[in-house]
Scaffold this motif. Structure first.
Motif: not given
Lengths: 329, 549
Positions: A46-54, B269-279, B428-434
């Motif tokens: 699911g998308p979790v944009p900043p707005q989702a928190r509230s 099957v492996a699907t690239p989905l997120y980035l593991t990072v040092l914040i 992890n940093l997740y994104g979306g389509p794009g």
């Protein structure tokens, strides 16, 4: 009846203190259930944009920042109506439903095995104490040896032998997949088969304590003057063993039994984790992991109340078995 | 006891009980073409919740039972695919979308699906704050005719089309208009448009069966799916290796040896989905110095972490902080083809040029006299991060940076991360389509806060005018060229500034068995994210599976 009245008053104060601690302690934990839900949403695509928190906070009913005193009073009020709120982990299922689903499993499994273990331990202990000096003395070290094995390890060994190697008993769960819970023969027999291993593990690991305690008390009671008198009067040995020696020797065990009955609800976390048993221990684990305050509060409340209730019953029972406490009280 | 074959005699109609002939005591492996057994990571007692608005609903509620208007594939650079809507149209500069709905769709109770249902769903979201998870600025909802719906917004929502069309699930008006509180409605008897219906539910498992009047011709093929609860990863891995799970997404150690090579029908099957990072904390302490962040990034060997910790199933990340190969066309020209690499000599030189000097113990000391020792927060029990941190610690020591991993509980980790109480943190940093979603969430200064307040979710507390302006430009236009240029401007800044030091581009590895069912997404054809709990993709996968002849 001042004895009873004083006891009742004491337990009421203790219950209030416990209920208040229940309210305070979970709130001292760091973290926020919203974060955990957001992380779960993310992992499920699911998308979790900043707005989702509230929005999530509002859905969980945390939108208004009621002050802590108001929260406390509402909490006390809800306890009387049995309304524990909505679980965050299993949102939007009410806490009462979650408890209702898991409590019977624990109460039946751990309750029955605790009673079996107590009866077995005290019975064997009485006998071993009576027949002191015979080969039966060897039973106590043997059972304490089993009790000394770390519980989870014993459970894993039994699982491995009976579940994996011999495949006699199921490995996990409370009943078979594709059996619908209800009072059908199929479900009950499936539930029984699933309860055998966890139950046996609980009994094996606790019976030694009862046995040892009871045997030693028997031995010291048997040397008391009144037992000698009873034997001198020519009473039947069976009557001397049960009504004279055992009745007095069992007192400390009864106290211990009360405490362990109180822990029926809470003492099963490891059992349930190893056997993935669908009881309260497992749910408590989930609640703590998810910062689920309402669920944690409800479970802690059930635990404290059962401990208090068990102690109260034993206090009362004690004054029946042993009249001296009544006088002293 | 051995698992017996479970065979269900399917009686027609919703709610009709299934007669059980034989039972098994563990995940019964219904072989032949009977049912597909799925594990989504659900542990303990399942709760009967199929409300698609709640984040805690059982996964099939989102995508299998209820469907969105369009499907956005996160596994591949696809155009949105029509689902309940056949097409959409923008107007008023992104402030209005008009959807043309598919004809001939019915709810699983037989009622026809039309624009009133769609309008009802969006009206619910507009009215109830708790249902409007993405805070969509909806101003009006109009059912233009039986198969057309028009939504108005108070600002351009080009970038939010995914939330509107791809992640809002349509519910039937004739049932949900009677629901008193849709936000907490457990919806135990779901009626959706999807390819499967709920057949039976118990706290240990639930069964979905094929919707025979599904709108897509010839789909779905598979007759039933059983979703089971297990005690956790260990039990799940055991069940998988024993051949009792058909579809799941687990971390299986040495997967090729323990699983894939065992049977020909065991696949993954492996699907690239997120980035593991040092914040990195960009406002406080040594990590606020960009030289330190750069040296960090150049100082450790990603391939070694990949091999040691992730079976070699992950990849070195792109400095553009997006997923490859999916987002290839958005990469700035000068970053194209580049992956993050170790270069310890350069790392040392960067620190020296920034005025750092080696101390007696070999660790650099900052111009202010501070030892270059960085605390790294890790969630306790996340063993992969802990091992990765150890690899990094050893390698960074060689270039004069001391890394001090510190494990804290999950709750404490999230609290500290959100409030900025950390130097470095693995996450992890997740994104979306794009790539837009990841950039906007984690780099936009609108989404951060001062230390001590919750950042949401720009945890690095990164602020940059160029990045903000680029995000604004991307969000308010559909002109591909303008967007490309804005992406390039943004990427140049973040590749240079490194508020999040990427460790690896991570894959979700999904295991599936082709013994009875085929047609799964593969590395050559990622038509959806294959992960078993990934919504709404799970619905797309489920309806495209085929029964092996």
């Amino acid at each position: 009846m001042t004895h009873v009245r004083r006891k009742v008053l004491f337990y009421l104060v203790a219950a209030w203190a416990a209920v208040t601690l229940n309210f305070i302690i979970p709130r001292m934990m760091p973290g926020d259930p919203v974060d955990i839900l957001l992380a779960r949403m993310q992992q499920s695509g699911g998308p979790v944009p900043p707005q989702a928190r509230s929005a999530i906070a509002t859905a969980l009913g945390q939108g208004g920042d009621a002050n802590i005193l108001v929260q406390y009073l509402t909490y006390l009020g809800n306890l009387f109506t049995g309304d524990f709120g909505v679980s965050v982990t299993y949102f939007p299922t009410p806490v009462a439903t979650v408890l209702g689903q898991s409590l019977p499993w624990t109460v039946v499994l751990v309750g029955v095995s605790t009673i079996v273990s107590f009866v077995l331990g005290v019975g064997l202990g009485t006998f071993a104490g009576w027949k002191r000096g015979t080969w039966l003395d060897g039973v106590a070290p043997l059972t304490t040896f089993i009790a000394a094995i770390p519980y989870f390890w014993l459970a894993l060994v039994l699982l491995f032998v009976f579940g994996s190697v011999l495949q006699l008993l199921p490995l996990s769960g409370g009943y078979g997949y594709s059996t619908d819970p209800g009072f059908s023969l199929e479900f009950l027999s499936s539930a029984f088969r699933h309860a055998v291993l966890p139950g046996v593990t609980i009994v094996l690991s606790s019976v030694g304590g009862w046995l040892l305690g009871m045997r030693n008390m028997m031995v010291s009671t048997l040397s008391a003057d009144y037992v000698l008198t009873a034997e001198a009067k020519g009473l039947r040995p069976r009557r001397v063993m049960l009504a004279y020696a055992a009745r007095n020797a069992v007192l400390p065990s009864v106290t211990g039994f009360a405490v362990s009955l109180g822990f029926v609800v809470s003492g099963s976390i490891v059992t349930e984790a190893v056997f993935s048993y669908p009881g309260v221990g497992y749910v408590l684990l989930q609640a703590v992991k998810n910062n689920d305050y309402p669920l944690m509060q409800a479970i802690f409340l059930v635990i404290t109340l059962t401990v208090l209730a068990a102690n109260f019953v034993v206090d009362m029972l004690h004054s029946v078995i042993d009249p001296r406490t009544r006088e002293a009280g | 006891m051995r698992a017996h074959l479970t065979r269900r005699t399917l009686l027609g109609g919703v709610g009709a009980g299934a007669a059980l002939v034989a039972t098994g005591c563990s995940a019964a492996a219904g072989r032949g073409a009977s049912e597909l057994i799925v594990y989504t990571g659900a542990t303990g007692q399942l709760t009967n919740n199929f409300n698609p608005f709640t984040p805690t609903s059982n996964p099939p509620a989102r995508g299998i039972i209820y469907e969105p208007l369009m499907f956005f594939n996160q596994a591949r650079d696809d155009e949105p695919t029509p689902q309940l809507a056949e097409s959409y149209e923008w107007s008023e500069e992104g402030r209005r979308i008009t959807f043309r709905l598919r004809k001939g769709v019915t709810w699983s109770d037989g009622t026809p699906f039309d624009s009133a249902d769609v309008a009802f769903t969006f009206e619910l979201i507009r009215r109830e704050e708790s249902l409007n998870t993405y805070a969509l600025p909806i101003t009006d909802v109009r059912a233009v005719d039986q198969h057309t719906v028009s939504l108005g917004f108070s600002r351009p929502v080009y970038a939010e089309l995914w939330y509107v069309a791809g992640y809002t699930f349509m519910v039937p008006e004739h049932l949900w208009s009677k629901v008193a509180d849709p936000a907490t409605h457990p919806n135990t008897d779901p009626v959706g448009t999807g390819a499967f219906e709920l057949e039976s539910f118990s706290p240990q498992d639930y069964v979905l069966t094929r919707n025979r009047s599904y709108w897509q011709e010839g789909k779905p093929e598979i007759p039933a799916m059983r979703y089971i609860s297990l005690s956790g990863n260990q039990a799940a891995t055991k069940a998988l290796l024993a051949g009792k799970l058909d579809w799941t997404t687990l971390v299986v150690p040495r997967i090729d040896r323990t699983y894939a090579s065992r049977r020909e029908t065991n696949n993954y099957v492996a699907t690239p989905l997120y980035l593991t990072v040092l914040i990195a904390n960009t406002v406080r302490g040594l990590t606020s110095d960009v030289a330190v962040r750069k040296a960090l990034s150049l100082g450790f060997d990603r391939e070694q972490i990949n091999q040691l910790v992730y079976n070699g199933k992950s990849e070195a990340p792109s400095p553009a902080m997006l997923l490859l190969p999916r987002d290839e066309r958005y990469v700035a020209p000068e970053l194209r083809g580049k992956r993050m690499r170790m270069d310890q000599r350069r790392a040392r030189r960067i620190l020296e040029q920034a005025g750092y000097q080696r101390g007696e113990d070999g660790i650099f000391v900052s111009p202010d006299g501070e030892r270059l020792s960085l605390a790294l927060k890790i969630t306790s029990g996340y063993t992969d991060y802990i091992s990765a941190a150890n690899v990094m610690r050893q390698q960074l020591e060689k270039i004069g940076i001391e890394l001090v991993p510190r494990e804290v509980s999950y709750a404490a980790f999230t609290a500290d991360r959100n409030n900025g109480e950390f130097q470095l943190a693995i996450d992890n940093l997740y994104g979306g389509p794009g790539p837009y979603y990841l950039y906007n969430d984690f780099y936009n200064s609108a989404n951060t806060a001062p230390i001590g307040e919750q950042a949401n979710p720009n945890y690095a507390r990164f602020r940059d005018g160029t990045v903000d302006a680029a995000l604004e430009a991307i969000g308010s236009t559909r002109d591909e060229e303008v967007r490309q240029r804005a992406y390039a401007r943004l990427q140049r800044v973040i590749a240079e500034q490194l508020p999040y030091v990427p460790i690896l581009q991570r894959n979700a590895v999904t295991q599936y068995r082709t013994e009875a069912f085929t047609g799964w997404p593969s590395e050559d054809d990622q038509y959806a994210v294959a992960a078993a709990q990934f919504a709404p993709d799970l619905g797309i996968v489920a309806k495209n599976l085929k029964v092996k002849k």
